[in-house]
Design an enzyme around this catalytic site. Sequence first.
Site, PDB file in Angstrom:
ATOM      1  N   HIS A 229       0.611  -1.343   0.157  1.00 43.27           N
ATOM      2  CA  HIS A 229       0.214   0.033   0.099  1.00 43.27           C
ATOM      3  C   HIS A 229       0.865   1.406  -0.013  1.00 43.27           C
ATOM      4  O   HIS A 229       0.901   1.837   0.944  1.00 43.27           O
ATOM      5  CB  HIS A 229      -0.888   0.056   1.084  1.00 43.27           C
ATOM      6  CG  HIS A 229      -2.109  -1.114   1.008  1.00 43.27           C
ATOM      7  ND1 HIS A 229      -1.961  -2.372   1.545  1.00 43.27           N
ATOM      8  CD2 HIS A 229      -3.053  -1.140   0.272  1.00 43.27           C
ATOM      9  CE1 HIS A 229      -3.141  -2.937   1.277  1.00 43.27           C
ATOM     10  NE2 HIS A 229      -3.723  -1.921   0.337  1.00 43.27           N
ATOM     11  N   ASN A 230       1.559   1.441  -1.222  1.00 43.60           N
ATOM     12  CA  ASN A 230       2.407   2.722  -1.398  1.00 43.60           C
ATOM     13  C   ASN A 230       1.948   3.602  -2.275  1.00 43.60           C
ATOM     14  O   ASN A 230       0.914   3.353  -2.979  1.00 43.60           O
ATOM     15  CB  ASN A 230       4.135   2.091  -1.480  1.00 43.60           C
ATOM     16  CG  ASN A 230       3.835   0.917  -2.336  1.00 43.60           C
ATOM     17  OD1 ASN A 230       3.202   1.110  -3.588  1.00 43.60           O
ATOM     18  ND2 ASN A 230       4.695  -0.135  -2.465  1.00 43.60           N
ATOM     19  N   PHE A 231       2.753   4.393  -2.688  1.00 44.15           N
ATOM     20  CA  PHE A 231       2.307   5.602  -3.853  1.00 44.15           C
ATOM     21  C   PHE A 231       2.338   4.727  -5.150  1.00 44.15           C
ATOM     22  O   PHE A 231       1.307   5.188  -5.892  1.00 44.15           O
ATOM     23  CB  PHE A 231       3.535   6.424  -3.967  1.00 44.15           C
ATOM     24  CG  PHE A 231       3.226   7.480  -4.956  1.00 44.15           C
ATOM     25  CD1 PHE A 231       1.895   8.378  -4.869  1.00 44.15           C
ATOM     26  CD2 PHE A 231       3.981   7.670  -6.087  1.00 44.15           C
ATOM     27  CE1 PHE A 231       1.768   9.336  -5.930  1.00 44.15           C
ATOM     28  CE2 PHE A 231       3.620   8.618  -7.104  1.00 44.15           C
ATOM     29  CZ  PHE A 231       2.373   9.365  -7.098  1.00 44.15           C
ATOM     30  N   ARG A 232       3.091   3.807  -5.521  1.00 43.16           N
ATOM     31  CA  ARG A 232       3.002   2.749  -6.898  1.00 43.16           C
ATOM     32  C   ARG A 232       1.616   2.144  -6.828  1.00 43.16           C
ATOM     33  O   ARG A 232       0.894   1.991  -7.964  1.00 43.16           O
ATOM     34  CB  ARG A 232       4.127   2.200  -6.896  1.00 43.16           C
ATOM     35  CG  ARG A 232       4.100   1.623  -8.411  1.00 43.16           C
ATOM     36  CD  ARG A 232       5.480   0.429  -8.486  1.00 43.16           C
ATOM     37  NE  ARG A 232       6.684   1.039  -8.234  1.00 43.16           N
ATOM     38  CZ  ARG A 232       7.370   1.897  -9.097  1.00 43.16           C
ATOM     39  NH1 ARG A 232       7.060   2.266 -10.440  1.00 43.16           N
ATOM     40  NH2 ARG A 232       8.604   2.571  -8.903  1.00 43.16           N
ATOM     41  N   HIS A 233       1.184   1.743  -5.837  1.00 42.52           N
ATOM     42  CA  HIS A 233      -0.311   1.149  -5.696  1.00 42.52           C
ATOM     43  C   HIS A 233      -1.266   2.240  -5.961  1.00 42.52           C
ATOM     44  O   HIS A 233      -2.257   2.070  -6.702  1.00 42.52           O
ATOM     45  CB  HIS A 233      -0.515   0.543  -4.098  1.00 42.52           C
ATOM     46  CG  HIS A 233      -2.099   0.149  -4.216  1.00 42.52           C
ATOM     47  ND1 HIS A 233      -2.565  -0.664  -5.151  1.00 42.52           N
ATOM     48  CD2 HIS A 233      -3.061   0.810  -3.694  1.00 42.52           C
ATOM     49  CE1 HIS A 233      -3.853  -1.047  -4.632  1.00 42.52           C
ATOM     50  NE2 HIS A 233      -4.031  -0.158  -3.553  1.00 42.52           N
ATOM     51  N   ASP A 270      -5.799   5.483  -0.660  1.00 42.54           N
ATOM     52  CA  ASP A 270      -5.052   4.668   0.253  1.00 42.54           C
ATOM     53  C   ASP A 270      -4.119   5.715   1.092  1.00 42.54           C
ATOM     54  O   ASP A 270      -3.286   5.026   1.638  1.00 42.54           O
ATOM     55  CB  ASP A 270      -4.280   3.354  -0.270  1.00 42.54           C
ATOM     56  CG  ASP A 270      -5.033   1.931  -0.244  1.00 42.54           C
ATOM     57  OD1 ASP A 270      -6.094   1.871   0.615  1.00 42.54           O
ATOM     58  OD2 ASP A 270      -5.021   1.136  -1.113  1.00 42.54           O
ATOM     59  N   ASP A 379      -8.980  -0.822  -7.699  1.00 45.13           N
ATOM     60  CA  ASP A 379      -8.257  -1.278  -6.534  1.00 45.13           C
ATOM     61  C   ASP A 379      -7.469  -2.568  -6.408  1.00 45.13           C
ATOM     62  O   ASP A 379      -6.611  -2.695  -6.046  1.00 45.13           O
ATOM     63  CB  ASP A 379      -9.107  -1.040  -5.208  1.00 45.13           C
ATOM     64  CG  ASP A 379      -8.524  -0.789  -3.989  1.00 45.13           C
ATOM     65  OD1 ASP A 379      -7.137  -0.521  -3.976  1.00 45.13           O
ATOM     66  OD2 ASP A 379      -8.958  -0.950  -2.972  1.00 45.13           O
ATOM     67  N   ALA A 429      -3.111 -18.164  -2.599  1.00 44.69           N
ATOM     68  CA  ALA A 429      -3.102 -16.781  -2.372  1.00 44.69           C
ATOM     69  C   ALA A 429      -4.327 -16.349  -3.593  1.00 44.69           C
ATOM     70  O   ALA A 429      -5.188 -15.469  -3.324  1.00 44.69           O
ATOM     71  CB  ALA A 429      -2.273 -15.753  -2.164  1.00 44.69           C
TER      72      ALA A 429
END
Length: 493
Positions: A229-233, A270, A379, A429
């Site tokens: 959950h970072n800026f690239r996401h 986010d 998302d 997963a």
Amino acid sequence: VTLKSSSVQPWVSLRKVIIHKNAVCVFLCWCRNTNLSLLDSSGAMVSIDPTMPHNTERYMKPPPHKEELFQNVLTQVAEQFSRAFKINELKTEVTNRLAMLEKRVELEGMKVVEIEKCRNDIKKLREEMASRNNSCFYFSLSNFLEDNKKLTPRRDVPSYPKYMLSQHTIDALKKPAFDVWLWEANEMLSCLEHMYHDLGLVKDFNINPITLKRWLLCIHDNYKNNPFHNFRHCFCVTQMMYSMICLCSLQEKFTQVDVLILMTAAVCHDLDHPGFNNTYQINARTELAVRYNDISPLENHHCAVAFQIFSQPDCNIFSNFDPEAFKQIRQGTITLILATDMARHGEILDSFKQKVDSFDYTDEEHVTCLKMVLIKCCDISNEVRPMEVAEPWVDCLLEEYFMQSDREKAEGLPVAPFMDREKVTKPTAQIGFIKFVLIPMFETVMKLFPQIEEAMVQPLRESRDRYEELKQIDDAMNEKKKSENLTIGGKKK
Ligand SMILES: [Zn+2]
């Protein structure tokens, strides 16, 4: 403590001393409740009010640099403490762990050894807390500084070197197959900026182009460096939204206000994600869970941070909007960001399924529901991307999950099997998620926009098949290992 203006320094400094009483008490190791009063040379009390007018020359005003120096020292000390101890995070963590350990001790049926170990842990943590208790003053100040530093817009805009997007990049940016791993942060910022211009949002809403840059920089600064959950996401989700707007010709169906809401919600969705999900927040009774009463704590927080940023004029891309328009954008953005809580997946998708067969673009409820489904699609759209782009995201997500489950184990909290490094593999997963979450949702959207089948649904089916193959290989390997172990065990006997 009584300070006499004749006995110490010029009284302008004494006024400062009293106004900054807390700081002074910490520096001089006085109790923070110390009463300070200031007397003039005749012994009469001088009233102290931070809003008092400035001193005049006759009160021997000290050279201004001394005051500045005092202020700077205060700021620097607070900053250094904040950096050295990461105090806020530590304090929350220690408090949480302490509560957790205490709870564990209370539980009946725990082994004596475990109880003893817990007691020791608690003692250690208590000592740690106590040793830091004296720094209370810095807790609040560092918090203030940190928050301020992040939320305050950078003054030196445009500070990211303008990346000149090639025609090739401009075209690729409109497609779900865009390779999101190729770009540095400043390049992603340029791409986001381009999208707002290209969709006509800057022109139609009279957005100040410099404010747009500053806002995007501030957004970047307010994403944490989590594995997933970072800026690239944030960039991925927004780029997928842009692709869908282009691919589905959404500008022919939606108003520009809707397009602005879709894009802005994607950018903000986010913000300040801590890397631990809602379940953790609720079980660990974190500050966020307490603040939002366990109701989508993270999504509420993302939203609140987004509008804290907009509340600063330098970053407010909506500053030219009339209050009614702003209200509409705010409501729309909140609704979309809150819709990204996966706990609401079933509810939102069911509601959309009921509308999709007789979808009505003039019905506001229908349009809102579609927008909610669109941001949800974006998302969780990594598997829509080509395999070599999508796959690294699975590793990032698992890394974040494992960080959480390790912490949950350490704190004695429940651990979800899909986050447990002992139980989960990449194929396991992904398969369930693609089959039961992604494909059903994208196939429902496909009823309205058949054009997404080739570009978005087909890659999902291929990804599902690939992970099923991988799982078969994994299973075969495990079978082999098991039978080998059995044989070895048999021989031993
Ligand atoms: Zn997200």
